[in-house]
Design an enzyme around this catalytic site. Structure first.
Site, mmCIF file in Angstrom:
data_model
loop_
_atom_site.group_PDB
_atom_site.id
_atom_site.type_symbol
_atom_site.label_atom_id
_atom_site.label_comp_id
_atom_site.label_asym_id
_atom_site.label_seq_id
_atom_site.Cartn_x
_atom_site.Cartn_y
_atom_site.Cartn_z
ATOM 1 N N CYS A 185 -5.161 12.507 13.131
ATOM 2 C CA CYS A 185 -5.859 11.301 12.706
ATOM 3 C C CYS A 185 -5.814 10.274 13.809
ATOM 4 O O CYS A 185 -5.374 10.567 14.921
ATOM 5 C CB CYS A 185 -5.266 10.742 11.436
ATOM 6 S SG CYS A 185 -3.702 9.964 11.706
ATOM 7 N N ASP A 230 4.525 0.410 11.876
ATOM 8 C CA ASP A 230 3.306 -0.253 11.374
ATOM 9 C C ASP A 230 3.211 -1.720 11.808
ATOM 10 O O ASP A 230 2.123 -2.305 11.784
ATOM 11 C CB ASP A 230 3.242 -0.169 9.842
ATOM 12 C CG ASP A 230 2.951 1.248 9.358
ATOM 13 O OD1 ASP A 230 2.583 2.098 10.183
ATOM 14 O OD2 ASP A 230 3.089 1.506 8.149
ATOM 15 N N ARG A 239 -8.388 -0.733 4.635
ATOM 16 C CA ARG A 239 -7.513 0.319 4.094
ATOM 17 C C ARG A 239 -6.152 -0.254 3.703
ATOM 18 O O ARG A 239 -5.479 0.322 2.853
ATOM 19 C CB ARG A 239 -7.297 1.418 5.146
ATOM 20 C CG ARG A 239 -8.531 2.278 5.377
ATOM 21 C CD ARG A 239 -8.213 3.414 6.310
ATOM 22 N NE ARG A 239 -6.919 3.966 5.967
ATOM 23 C CZ ARG A 239 -6.102 4.611 6.809
ATOM 24 N NH1 ARG A 239 -6.473 4.797 8.046
ATOM 25 N NH2 ARG A 239 -4.957 5.083 6.413
ATOM 26 N N ARG A 298 -0.675 14.715 12.496
ATOM 27 C CA ARG A 298 0.126 14.449 11.293
ATOM 28 C C ARG A 298 0.588 15.769 10.708
ATOM 29 O O ARG A 298 0.048 16.256 9.720
ATOM 30 C CB ARG A 298 -0.694 13.661 10.286
ATOM 31 C CG ARG A 298 -0.514 12.165 10.558
ATOM 32 C CD ARG A 298 -0.599 11.331 9.449
ATOM 33 N NE ARG A 298 0.203 10.157 9.361
ATOM 34 C CZ ARG A 298 -0.286 9.019 8.904
ATOM 35 N NH1 ARG A 298 -1.529 8.926 8.588
ATOM 36 N NH2 ARG A 298 0.505 8.004 8.749
ATOM 37 N N PRO A 299 1.590 16.389 11.335
ATOM 38 C CA PRO A 299 2.056 17.667 10.822
ATOM 39 C C PRO A 299 2.687 17.497 9.437
ATOM 40 O O PRO A 299 3.149 16.394 9.103
ATOM 41 C CB PRO A 299 3.108 18.110 11.840
ATOM 42 C CG PRO A 299 3.477 16.903 12.612
ATOM 43 C CD PRO A 299 2.378 15.911 12.481
ATOM 44 N N LYS A 351 0.840 -1.212 0.000
ATOM 45 C CA LYS A 351 0.000 0.000 0.000
ATOM 46 C C LYS A 351 0.871 1.256 0.000
ATOM 47 O O LYS A 351 0.608 2.195 -0.754
ATOM 48 C CB LYS A 351 -0.883 0.000 1.257
ATOM 49 C CG LYS A 351 -1.553 1.322 1.537
ATOM 50 C CD LYS A 351 -2.402 1.274 2.788
ATOM 51 C CE LYS A 351 -1.670 1.596 4.060
ATOM 52 N NZ LYS A 351 -1.388 3.019 4.318
ATOM 53 N N ASN A 352 1.899 1.256 0.844
ATOM 54 C CA ASN A 352 2.687 2.479 0.990
ATOM 55 C C ASN A 352 3.608 2.754 -0.198
ATOM 56 O O ASN A 352 4.238 3.809 -0.250
ATOM 57 C CB ASN A 352 3.483 2.447 2.298
ATOM 58 C CG ASN A 352 2.570 2.614 3.501
ATOM 59 O OD1 ASN A 352 1.372 2.868 3.354
ATOM 60 N ND2 ASN A 352 3.110 2.472 4.694
HETATM 61 C C1 UD1 Z 1 4.295 6.781 6.347
HETATM 62 C C2 UD1 Z 1 3.431 5.563 6.133
HETATM 63 C C3 UD1 Z 1 2.896 5.046 7.465
HETATM 64 C C4 UD1 Z 1 4.063 4.788 8.419
HETATM 65 C C5 UD1 Z 1 4.947 6.022 8.535
HETATM 66 C C6 UD1 Z 1 6.200 5.782 9.359
HETATM 67 C C7 UD1 Z 1 2.460 5.921 3.946
HETATM 68 C C8 UD1 Z 1 1.260 6.196 3.143
HETATM 69 N N1 UD1 Z 1 2.310 5.906 5.274
HETATM 70 O O1 UD1 Z 1 3.456 7.788 6.918
HETATM 71 O O2 UD1 Z 1 2.204 3.820 7.226
HETATM 72 O O3 UD1 Z 1 3.551 4.476 9.693
HETATM 73 O O4 UD1 Z 1 5.370 6.444 7.217
HETATM 74 O O5 UD1 Z 1 6.930 4.722 8.844
HETATM 75 O O6 UD1 Z 1 3.522 5.655 3.428
HETATM 76 N N2 UD1 Z 1 6.367 14.440 10.887
HETATM 77 C C9 UD1 Z 1 6.498 15.771 11.227
HETATM 78 N N3 UD1 Z 1 6.439 16.706 10.223
HETATM 79 C C10 UD1 Z 1 6.244 16.372 8.923
HETATM 80 C C11 UD1 Z 1 6.111 14.998 8.591
HETATM 81 C C12 UD1 Z 1 6.167 14.049 9.606
HETATM 82 O O7 UD1 Z 1 6.657 16.123 12.381
HETATM 83 O O8 UD1 Z 1 6.194 17.270 8.063
HETATM 84 C C13 UD1 Z 1 6.403 13.414 11.972
HETATM 85 C C14 UD1 Z 1 5.046 12.697 12.117
HETATM 86 O O9 UD1 Z 1 4.191 13.398 12.967
HETATM 87 C C15 UD1 Z 1 5.456 11.374 12.705
HETATM 88 C C16 UD1 Z 1 6.821 11.114 12.079
HETATM 89 O O10 UD1 Z 1 7.272 12.376 11.591
HETATM 90 O O11 UD1 Z 1 5.597 11.479 14.088
HETATM 91 C C17 UD1 Z 1 6.779 10.100 10.967
HETATM 92 O O12 UD1 Z 1 5.970 10.564 9.919
HETATM 93 P P1 UD1 Z 1 6.239 10.199 8.403
HETATM 94 O O13 UD1 Z 1 7.510 9.413 8.276
HETATM 95 O O14 UD1 Z 1 6.102 11.430 7.602
HETATM 96 O O15 UD1 Z 1 5.027 9.223 8.119
HETATM 97 P P2 UD1 Z 1 3.956 9.292 6.955
HETATM 98 O O16 UD1 Z 1 4.635 9.615 5.672
HETATM 99 O O17 UD1 Z 1 2.810 10.115 7.386
#
Ligand code: UD1
Length: 417
Positions: free
Chosen positions: A116, A306, A398, A121-122, A22-23
């Site tokens: 969420c 995950d 999902r 999710r910043p 999925k990812n």
């Molecule tokens: C992706 C995956 C999700 C997985 C996660 C971590 C997809 C669709 N989803 O989510 O299944 O659990 O990686 O492996 O691929 N953060 C910030 N600022 C930002 C972006 C992120 O502070 O701009 C923080 C988030 O709050 C979180 C951490 O970074 O605590 C990890 O987030 P991120 O690696 O971005 O995960 P996703 O891409 O949302």
């Protein structure tokens, strides 16, 4: 609203083919916007999140057609630059469309993904990087308005955290930007490499994906391609947890063992025997599992957040105390209260969860509150005495394709009602 009825204590046996990731599918679908032509994606999982991505593509004016696990997308007719709030709410990770829309149309209007089920999710890292590449971004009333009237430019971007989504958004935006982009402290997840492989097959010049530094030489034009999506390592870890908790022997087909390097040792610590032959992984579980000392979730190549919930389910029946430390998301223990309904003994304090293994679990009515929590409850229910009624199946759908059918094909008794 569908539910699953699970009759526990069935032993699992046989072979099961692991679905596409999925990812990987989600960022690849978003990035297909850059091509302006047809891409054929093989091994594309049939999931509600993928359906949402398809809905967004169609809303933007792209074409998408599915035949079994082959998804053909064509972004030639793309005519819009916005995503409605309702679609953004359906899938928080739709923020991954931001860079692609902006790169293709020089503007993008999306709403904030907001908080969420698993915590805030910043997207500050995504926006900061796009600004460094020349985007002008206004944020007002929950809407993000981006413009890049003269296109995006390459930049040197140092991420303060290796965010998966931010790394993907930067790779996608940089693929057709003017000049070279360098990302340091980039996320190294296999899905990042898969996205880069897809884009490189489309004509992009992305080097170093899968490593901490990624270099992208912008190219003016990309063309569609044929691409095979990698197998889903989290679904593989979930199936391994299912086999482990039920004392079973199963073989997973279509896996990439190196993607599971961080999780395999925990199954071995729990007493399971794992053998890998090419793209097959066999797991044999003992009668009683042993506790695992300490599982800390980390960015790849660390233990994936995950997989935390499904592996925690497995430890509920292990002999001894297992400890989990969740370092990635704030609210990723929402399955704990529901596992307790099945008889699990888990205490949570902040980032730490302590699981005291119990001798038996018993079926109960439980409700999934997020995707991996749903997987965790399903794994636990497979080993619970009697019937478990699992609500919140929409979360499972999902990320897990026809999971009740998959589990039933290896001996489980799961009924969707
Ligand atoms: C992706 C995956 C999700 C997985 C996660 C971590 C997809 C669709 N989803 O989510 O299944 O659990 O990686 O492996 O691929 N953060 C910030 N600022 C930002 C972006 C992120 O502070 O701009 C923080 C988030 O709050 C979180 C951490 O970074 O605590 C990890 O987030 P991120 O690696 O971005 O995960 P996703 O891409 O949302």
């Amino acid at each position: 609203m569908s539910k699953l009825l699970i009759e526990g204590k069935k032993q699992l046996y046989g072979d099961v083919c692991v679905q596409g990731a999925k990812n990987s599918a989600l960022p690849i679908l978003a990035s297909s916007i850059l091509c302006g032509s047809e891409s054929v994606l093989h091994n594309c999982p049939n999931l509600s999140d993928v359906d949402t991505a398809i809905k967004i593509l169609r809303y933007l004016g792209c074409k998408a057609k599915r035949q079994d696990n082959v998804l053909t997308v064509n972004s030639d007719g793309m005519s819009r630059s916005d995503i409605p709030v309702s679609m953004m709410r359906e899938m928080r990770s739709s923020i991954i469309f931001l860079g692609a829309i902006l790169a293709r149309t020089k503007r993008a209007r999306l709403s904030f993904p907001g908080g969420c089920e698993i915590g805030p999710r910043p997207i500050d890292l995504h926006l900061k990087a796009l600004r460094q590449m020349g985007a002008e971004i206004e944020e007002h009333h929950g809407i993000i308005d981006c413009t890049a009237p003269f296109g995006l430019n390459g930049a040197k971007i140092a991420l303060s955290f290796p965010s998966v989504g931010a790394t993907e958004n930067i790779i996608i935006s940089a693929a057709t930007a003017k000049g070279t982009t360098t990302i340091t402290n980039a996320a190294r997840e296999p899905e990042i490499s898969d996205l880069a492989d897809y884009l490189n097959s489309c004509g992009a010049k992305i080097y170093g994906a899968g490593e901490g530094t990624i270099i992208i030489d912008g190219t003016e034009k990309l063309n569609g391609c044929q691409h095979f999506i990698i197998p889903d390592r989290i679904v593989a870890a979930t199936l391994m947890s299912a086999a482990a908790i039920t004392g079973s022997h199963i073989t997973l087909r279509n896996i990439i063992a190196s993607h599971l390097e961080a999780v395999i040792p925990f199954f071995e610590e729990a007493g399971c025997e794992i053998s890998v032959k090419g793209t097959d992984l066999s797991i044999s579980s003992p009668h009683r599992l042993k506790a695992v000392k300490m599982v800390r979730t980390m960015p790849y190549p660390g233990f994936p957040t995950d997989a935390q919930a499904p592996v925690m389910a497995m430890t509920c029946l292990a002999n001894g105390t297992s400890v989990f430390v969740e370092n990635i998301f704030e609210s990723r223990y929402r399955h704990v209260g529901e596992l307790a309904r099945l008889g699990a003994n888990i205490k949570v304090e902040g980032k730490v969860a302590v699981v005291e293994g119990v001798k038996a679990l018993s079926g109960a009515a439980v409700e999934a509150l997020d995707l991996r929590g749903a997987a965790s409850l399903l794994v636990a229910s497979l080993a619970a005495e009697g019937i478990t009624e699992l609500d919140g199946v929409k979360y499972l759908e999902r990320g897990y394709e026809g999971f009740e059918t998959v589990l039933n094909s290896i001996g489980a008794a799961v009924k969707k009602i």
